[in-house]
Design a protein around this motif. Structure first.
Motif, PDB file in Angstrom:
ATOM      1  N   VAL A  38       0.832  -1.195   0.000  1.00  0.00           N
ATOM      2  CA  VAL A  38       0.000   0.000   0.000  1.00  0.00           C
ATOM      3  C   VAL A  38       0.871   1.251   0.000  1.00  0.00           C
ATOM      4  CG1 VAL A  38      -1.390   1.343   1.611  1.00  0.00           C
ATOM      5  CG2 VAL A  38      -2.122  -0.917   0.980  1.00  0.00           C
ATOM      6  N   SER A  39       1.975   1.199   0.737  1.00  0.00           N
ATOM      7  CA  SER A  39       2.805   2.391   0.828  1.00  0.00           C
ATOM      8  C   SER A  39       3.735   2.547  -0.368  1.00  0.00           C
ATOM      9  CB  SER A  39       3.652   2.329   2.101  1.00  0.00           C
ATOM     10  OG  SER A  39       2.821   2.149   3.200  1.00  0.00           O
ATOM     11  N   TYR A  40       4.378   1.460  -0.781  1.00  0.00           N
ATOM     12  CA  TYR A  40       5.435   1.623  -1.769  1.00  0.00           C
ATOM     13  C   TYR A  40       4.942   1.585  -3.207  1.00  0.00           C
ATOM     14  CZ  TYR A  40       9.062   2.043   1.586  1.00  0.00           C
ATOM     15  OH  TYR A  40       9.853   2.537   2.579  1.00  0.00           O
ATOM     16  N   THR A 100       8.238   5.876   6.610  1.00  0.00           N
ATOM     17  CA  THR A 100       9.315   6.304   5.719  1.00  0.00           C
ATOM     18  C   THR A 100       8.782   6.498   4.312  1.00  0.00           C
ATOM     19  OG1 THR A 100      10.588   4.717   6.965  1.00  0.00           O
ATOM     20  CG2 THR A 100      11.732   5.838   5.199  1.00  0.00           C
ATOM     21  N   ALA A 101       7.931   5.586   3.884  1.00  0.00           N
ATOM     22  CA  ALA A 101       7.421   5.675   2.514  1.00  0.00           C
ATOM     23  C   ALA A 101       6.676   6.981   2.291  1.00  0.00           C
ATOM     24  CB  ALA A 101       6.506   4.488   2.223  1.00  0.00           C
ATOM     25  N   LEU A 136      -6.060   4.131   6.576  1.00  0.00           N
ATOM     26  CA  LEU A 136      -6.062   5.445   5.935  1.00  0.00           C
ATOM     27  C   LEU A 136      -5.038   5.507   4.813  1.00  0.00           C
ATOM     28  CD1 LEU A 136      -6.534   7.845   8.924  1.00  0.00           C
ATOM     29  CD2 LEU A 136      -8.142   7.297   7.129  1.00  0.00           C
ATOM     30  N   LEU A 137      -3.916   4.847   5.014  1.00  0.00           N
ATOM     31  CA  LEU A 137      -2.896   4.811   3.960  1.00  0.00           C
ATOM     32  C   LEU A 137      -3.468   4.130   2.723  1.00  0.00           C
ATOM     33  CD1 LEU A 137       0.354   3.884   5.895  1.00  0.00           C
ATOM     34  CD2 LEU A 137      -0.520   6.105   5.267  1.00  0.00           C
ATOM     35  N   GLY A 138      -4.285   3.097   2.942  1.00  0.00           N
ATOM     36  CA  GLY A 138      -4.916   2.423   1.807  1.00  0.00           C
ATOM     37  C   GLY A 138      -5.795   3.376   1.016  1.00  0.00           C
ATOM     38  N   LEU A 156      -0.952  15.981   0.349  1.00  0.00           N
ATOM     39  CA  LEU A 156      -0.112  15.109   1.159  1.00  0.00           C
ATOM     40  C   LEU A 156       0.193  15.768   2.500  1.00  0.00           C
ATOM     41  CD1 LEU A 156       1.553  12.432   1.147  1.00  0.00           C
ATOM     42  CD2 LEU A 156       3.505  13.827   0.521  1.00  0.00           C
ATOM     43  N   LEU A 157       0.521  17.074   2.431  1.00  0.00           N
ATOM     44  CA  LEU A 157       0.820  17.796   3.670  1.00  0.00           C
ATOM     45  C   LEU A 157      -0.396  17.822   4.592  1.00  0.00           C
ATOM     46  CD1 LEU A 157       2.990  20.767   2.396  1.00  0.00           C
ATOM     47  CD2 LEU A 157       3.712  18.786   3.700  1.00  0.00           C
ATOM     48  N   TYR A 158      -1.566  17.981   3.967  1.00  0.00           N
ATOM     49  CA  TYR A 158      -2.798  18.005   4.753  1.00  0.00           C
ATOM     50  C   TYR A 158      -2.965  16.675   5.496  1.00  0.00           C
ATOM     51  CZ  TYR A 158      -7.735  18.209   5.881  1.00  0.00           C
ATOM     52  OH  TYR A 158      -8.919  18.186   6.552  1.00  0.00           O
ATOM     53  N   ALA A 159      -2.780  15.584   4.734  1.00  0.00           N
ATOM     54  CA  ALA A 159      -2.921  14.263   5.343  1.00  0.00           C
ATOM     55  C   ALA A 159      -1.888  14.074   6.457  1.00  0.00           C
ATOM     56  CB  ALA A 159      -2.767  13.179   4.280  1.00  0.00           C
ATOM     57  N   TRP A 160      -0.710  14.562   6.183  1.00  0.00           N
ATOM     58  CA  TRP A 160       0.380  14.458   7.165  1.00  0.00           C
ATOM     59  C   TRP A 160      -0.019  15.164   8.465  1.00  0.00           C
ATOM     60  CZ3 TRP A 160       6.028  14.951   5.097  1.00  0.00           C
ATOM     61  CH2 TRP A 160       6.925  14.600   6.113  1.00  0.00           C
ATOM     62  N   ARG A 161      -0.474  16.422   8.261  1.00  0.00           N
ATOM     63  CA  ARG A 161      -0.860  17.246   9.398  1.00  0.00           C
ATOM     64  C   ARG A 161      -1.970  16.578  10.219  1.00  0.00           C
ATOM     65  NH1 ARG A 161      -1.267  22.849  10.438  1.00  0.00           N
ATOM     66  NH2 ARG A 161      -1.489  22.877  12.703  1.00  0.00           N
ATOM     67  N   LYS A 162      -2.902  15.953   9.493  1.00  0.00           N
ATOM     68  CA  LYS A 162      -4.025  15.299  10.175  1.00  0.00           C
ATOM     69  C   LYS A 162      -3.614  13.985  10.830  1.00  0.00           C
ATOM     70  CE  LYS A 162      -7.648  17.883   9.558  1.00  0.00           C
ATOM     71  NZ  LYS A 162      -8.478  18.331  10.683  1.00  0.00           N
ATOM     72  N   GLY A 163      -2.366  13.583  10.610  1.00  0.00           N
ATOM     73  CA  GLY A 163      -1.902  12.344  11.233  1.00  0.00           C
ATOM     74  C   GLY A 163      -2.288  11.096  10.468  1.00  0.00           C
ATOM     75  N   ALA A 164      -2.743  11.243   9.246  1.00  0.00           N
ATOM     76  CA  ALA A 164      -3.167  10.071   8.487  1.00  0.00           C
ATOM     77  C   ALA A 164      -1.980   9.238   8.034  1.00  0.00           C
ATOM     78  CB  ALA A 164      -3.979  10.501   7.269  1.00  0.00           C
ATOM     79  N   LEU A 165      -0.781   9.829   8.029  1.00  0.00           N
ATOM     80  CA  LEU A 165       0.387   9.076   7.565  1.00  0.00           C
ATOM     81  C   LEU A 165       1.007   8.255   8.691  1.00  0.00           C
ATOM     82  CD1 LEU A 165       2.165  11.624   5.241  1.00  0.00           C
ATOM     83  CD2 LEU A 165       0.300  10.071   4.766  1.00  0.00           C
TER      84      LEU A 165
END
Lengths: 571, 349, 124
Positions: B160-162, B324-325, C61-63, C105-114
């Motif tokens: 999913v990540s890579y 990391t990804a 969420l990553l999915g 991407l930054l938005y998702a990052w900020r929201k903690g989805a990453l």
């Protein structure tokens, strides 16, 4: 001897009227009635006796009350040890609020003696399965157990062969657990509250032996964790009661089978102290024992390093470490004649003199080994992957060291400089120079660094021992001479060591923590009761706490950093 | 009619060659890996079966195919077997779009050493590569074992990540080449006298990372992590079925992704490149064989690099891998994409 | 016609894969025993009989993000191929697109989805 003196407890004496203080050269006992026990222990904990060492009971079937319970505590700051004793007929108050390690010790006592603990949160058997009916360490339990189960041989079952002649043995056995028994045990240990309960072990490469963990998993996160011990339980303590002192030596090999020499040394020193002949042991023997057990310590730490790296995925380090370990094994084999179960030390000295050229081989090893060690450190210590897997994982606070009764490298990794070699020196340790490395954060990485540094310090000790031994004449004695052979025999062949009445707790610094022996002797050639204090077991008892809310991948790292050996945990 | 027959014949020969290379070589790469690992670990490795263990893969294969067929109770037999098919077929099919060398003529027939030179070759690679996750997820689920389930879930997390990272990483070379056909990408590099690695170092590093992750090589081998999950999703497979999963993951996929890396970044079958000036071929004496040798050499080099990492590094944890990804690799690919878009006109002069 | 080889190859591989599936059944010995098919869980009785239960994963969420970003990648691929013919127009257009992508991407990052999603409130 690091025992507390009578004057340390004068204040306590005022508070507890029934307190009796008994000071002997080998032990200091505080006798207290059962109802005041918890109060006294609390008071002692506040006085600084906060490191829990051990707890068990001694069974006297003819007396009433029947069981004498003892609690061994240690004051790390003042380096004093004390034993609290009380009598009971089968119930004791639980000390789980004071020391978590006590919880495990109490489970063991419940299992082995049937003592009921009031207020124990989860009083289940420690080693035997739940449906087992007996309490094996009671004196009225026969050594061979109760043969009440019919166990036919495989040949009989499969082909209906009738065994004849010598093969026709008695097929009645003591009970062994069936699948149903194990299932009941399993369900009793853990109440599932998350998604999956995963059996992690006993037949699993990551558990370093036959340990059986239950992980209650929410995704990969461990919500709760429990350990089922007893896969390797052999009843060492029962055996000890039925073997002579020298004969029990070979069983110490089979406890912590990775550092047999250290266990041997701890037992031998304990018996020597009980006999009061510690000073009679010749200097040469002391240096030899120290040197050998330091070699064994490196050997053991190498196995740890290899398997630890293997668990985190660095397979190559495993083979590097084992290659060096093989050389060490060869050295040990050359000197003692055995590789794994060694039994080289004897009560009074060592079994035989050093062979020709042994010191040269050791010197060559000491010269070469630091280079290898440095190589491995270059691969691991600053490796980013290694750091991310280790730093901040499995943090043990300083207070937890006392609360969980942790010793050895685990305690030192958390900044507690508890090292028996310094605190209660035995054999040649008072005469050699070495440092005790301690960690700062108490995480997995600190324990790794502490163990690496310990190998270096061991090399230092070995170097000093070698140079001392080189100067000694070849004819120097390696075995104690009895001053009065009629009163005290010191035989090499392992028979007829008469030990006076008395009791002692003496311990040695094993690679896996403090290995202590509480010996209760009523005189004669066999001990009345031997309680072994397994460092691995108390180190392991912090594991469920460390694993809470961590993922499975951390399970291996944390477990390997505690470095338990099942032979010692289960005994 | 004649031409169709010739065409089919050529296709047949190509398929045989690919199968030979992939499955035969794949099996022998197990020996290579064991030898490399052994020498890294200062031991000789397999020495008994054949000269320096040369017959070892055959012995292993023979052992594996004569094992008993065991199926875990309460598992799903259809999905259990389907997982194997889904693992093997797409992984090998990727080789259909790998160009092994330049076009040559034999008996008057022009032959491109690539099975299907389609204009979306690169997309095909990633489409097929994504299929691997189905195989592993199904294998874990159908086995009805918790270890298998956890292993397959972990693998799905990695993919999913890579998957995203690898897709964005290859966009750089595609911009420079202006085509998605693998054969054309190499041709463009030769025309422009430039291996794209010189302009795409970031993309190359990210691609290699993603490749390790997708194939489950150290430091990303968490789906099998012997010490944690025993062997992860293959724990309930036995015999040749057990043998095929690592064969596909660790050898066939590493080979195919290495080959794509060579195509995208290292100029395919072209010899050593001096940027913008031309090519130097120390293997000129091999004549028309030299491009093929170069291609194989480069793939072998990447493969050995992967092995080297595998037998040196410890492994990450799953949350560290995905983070990391998304937090390092993906932003890097965006930066690379913009940079490439700015720099690309220099290459097209 | 381009895909002819691919299709043939696919069928050949399917055949090989099916052969592999049945190879052990054909060549291997058959010696069934009571516990041979017991699922591996370290040689002790299973606590849960079935492993096919709900299993929380931290990358849900990553999915979802994967779906979004892969679709955007699908938009970008045609652009990468024809970029050299589009000139400044293509550059500006796509730069805006990538900028929005990065912003997302930054938005998702900020929201903690990453981050790995550890479920905080679990059943107590």
């Amino acid at each position: 001897m690091p025992w507390a003196k009578e004057e340390d407890f004068l204040e306590l004496k005022k508070k507890f009227k029934d307190l009796q203080i008994e000071v002997k050269p080998t032990i200091t006992n505080l006798h207290i009635p059962k109802h005041e026990l918890i109060e006294l222990l609390k008071e002692l904990k506040q006085m600084g006796y906060k490191l829990f060492i051990d707890h068990s009971v001694v069974d006297f079937p003819d007396r009433s009350p029947r069981f004498q319970a003892f609690y061994i505590l240690y004051n790390v700051d003042e380096r004093k040890r004390v034993v609290v004793k009380t009598w009971t007929d089968g119930t004791l108050p639980s000390i789980e609020k004071l020391w978590f390690a006590g919880k495990w010790a109490e489970r063991e006592c419940y299992d082995m003696f049937g003592i009921q603990y009031e207020g124990h949160e989860n009083l289940v058997r420690a080693f035997m399965w739940e449906t087992y009916q007996y309490h094996p360490l009671r004196k009225d339990f026969p050594l061979e157990g109760y043969a009440n189960e019919y166990l036919p041989s495989l040949n009989e079952v499969m082909w209906g062969e009738n065994l004849q002649g010598l093969m026709n043995y008695d097929r009645m056995h003591t009970p062994v657990p069936t699948l149903e028994d194990l299932e009941i045990t399993e369900k009793r240990r853990l109440k599932k509250k998350a998604q999956l309960v995963l059996n992690w072990g006993p037949l699993h490469p990551g558990t370093h032996g036959t340990m059986w963990f239950l992980f209650d998993l929410e995704g990969e996160r461990v919500v709760q964790c429990d350990v089922i011990l007893g896969q390797l339980h052999r009843g060492m303590e029962k055996l000890a009661e039925n073997e002579m002192y020298n004969q029990f030596l070979v069983y110490t090999d089979r406890m912590d089978y990775i550092s047999a020499l250290c266990s041997n040394q701890a037992w031998v020193v304990a018996v020597e102290r009980l006999l009061g002949i510690e000073d009679l042991v010749p200097e040469k023997a002391k240096y030899m024992r120290t040197m050998m057990s330091e070699l064994q310590r490196i050997n053991s730490h190498l196995l740890w390093l290899g398997t630890y790296a293997l668990d985190i995925g660095a397979l190559t380090i495993f083979l590097y470490a084992f290659k060096e370990r093989e050389k060490l094994m060869d050295i040990i084999e050359g000197i003692t004649g055995a590789r794994l179960t060694i039994s080289y030390p004897r009560v009074g000295g060592v079994r035989m003199d050093l062979p020709e050229g042994a010191l040269e081989v050791i010197k060559a090893f000491v010269k070469r080994f630091p280079k290898e060690l440095k190589d491995w450190e270059t691969i691991l210590s600053r490796n980013r992957v290694w750091l991310r897997r280790n730093v901040g994982v499995g943090i043990i606070q300083k207070e937890d060291v006392y609360f969980y009764g942790l010793t050895g490298a685990v305690a030192r990794g958390s900044g507690v400089p508890y090292d028996i070699r310094k605190f209660e020196p035995y054999d040649a340790y008072p005469w050699v120079e070495f440092d005790v490395p301690v960690g700062e954060n108490g995480d997995v990485y600190d324990r790794y660094l502490v163990r690496l540094e310990e190998m270096r310090q061991s090399l230092r000790i070995i170097e000093q021992c070698v140079s001392k031994l080189e100067k000694m004449p070849k004819s120097a004695p390696f075995f104690a001479e009895s001053p009065d052979p009629k009163k005290l025999k010191l035989p090499l062949d392992g028979i007829g060591l008469k030990v006076p009445e008395g009791e002692i707790y003496s311990s040695g610094e094993n690679p896996r923590g403090e290995l202590g022996f509480y010996i209760y002797s009523t005189g004669g050639v066999k001990p009345y009761r031997v309680k072994i204090r397994p460092g691995s077991m108390y180190n392991l008892c912090v594991y469920p706490k460390l694993m809470k809310d961590r993922v499975i991948a951390d399970a291996v790292a944390v477990l390997a950093s505690l470095d338990p050996v099942v032979g010692e945990i289960d005994r | 009619m004649e031409s169709l027959f010739v065409q089919l014949l050529v296709i047949g020969i190509k398929i045989l060659v690919i199968l030979g290379v992939v499955l035969g070589l794949g099996a022998y790469l197990t020996l290579v890996e064991r030898k490399v690992a052994a020498h890294i670990q200062r031991r000789p490795g397999p020495m008994v079966v054949g000269w320096h263990g040369l017959l070892q893969p055959l012995a292993d294969g023979l052992k594996l195919i004569t094992k008993e067929d065991i199926f875990p109770r309460a598992g799903n037999r259809f999905l259990y077997n389907l997982a194997l098919v889904l693992a093997l077929v797409p992984a090998v099919l990727v080789f259909a779009v790998v160009p092994f060398g330049p076009e040559f003529e034999v008996f008057g027939v022009k032959v491109k050493p690539i099975l299907t030179d389609v204009n979306v070759g690169l997309l095909l690679v990633f489409a097929l590569g994504s299929m691997a996750v189905y195989a592993i997820a199904l294998a874990g689920w159908a086995s009805n074992s918790k270890y298998a389930l956890i292993g397959s879930m972990r693998k799905a997390g990695i993919i999913v990540s890579y998957e995203v990272v690898i897709t964005f990483a290859v966009m750089g070379p595609v911009i420079l080449a202006g085509t998605l056909s693998t054969y054309e990408i190499v041709q463009q590099q030769i025309n422009q006298k430039l291996w794209y690695i010189w302009l795409q170092p970031i993309a190359f590093v990210v691609y290699m990372f993603a490749m390790l992750a997708e194939t489950g090589r150290v430091p990303f081998d968490i789906q099998e992590a012997e010490a944690e999950l025993v062997t992860g999703f293959t724990v309930e497979y036995g015999g040749i079925k057990f043998g095929l999963f690592p064969l596909v993951e660790w050898y066939v996929e590493v080979l195919s992704l290495s080959a794509i890396a060579v195509v995208l970044f290292l100029g395919g079958w072209s010899p050593i490149n001096i940027p913008f000036l031309g090519f130097i071929d120390p293997l000129f004496f091999l004549g028309p064989l030299s491009p093929f040798v170069w291609f194989i050499l480069k793939v072998a080099l990447l493969f050995l690099f992967v092995l080297w990492l595998h037998w040196t590094l410890p492994r990450y944890r799953i949350d560290q891998i995905t983070e990391t990804a998304w937090k390092v690799m993906l932003p890097l690919t965006f930066v690379n994409l913009v940079l490439t878009a700015v720099l690309a006109p220099i290459v097209w002069r | 016609m381009d895909y002819l080889g691919f299709v043939i190859f696919g069928f050949v591989m399917l055949g090989i894969a099916l052969l592999m599936v049945f190879l052990n059944y054909l060549l291997g010995p058959k010696a069934p025993s009571a516990l041979k098919d017991y699922p591996y869980e370290c040689g002790v009785p299973l606590y849960d009989k079935s492993a096919q239960a709900t299993f929380h994963q931290g990358y849900y969420l990553l999915g979802l993000l994967l779906l979004l970003f892969d679709i955007e990648a699908a938009f970008l691929f045609p652009w990468t191929v024809v970029y050299r013919y589009l000139g400044v127009f293509g550059f500006v257009e796509m730069f805006l697109f990538i900028f929005i992508l990065i912003y997302g991407l930054l938005y998702a990052w900020r929201k903690g989805a990453l981050d790995w999603q550890f479920e905080e409130e679990y059943i107590d």
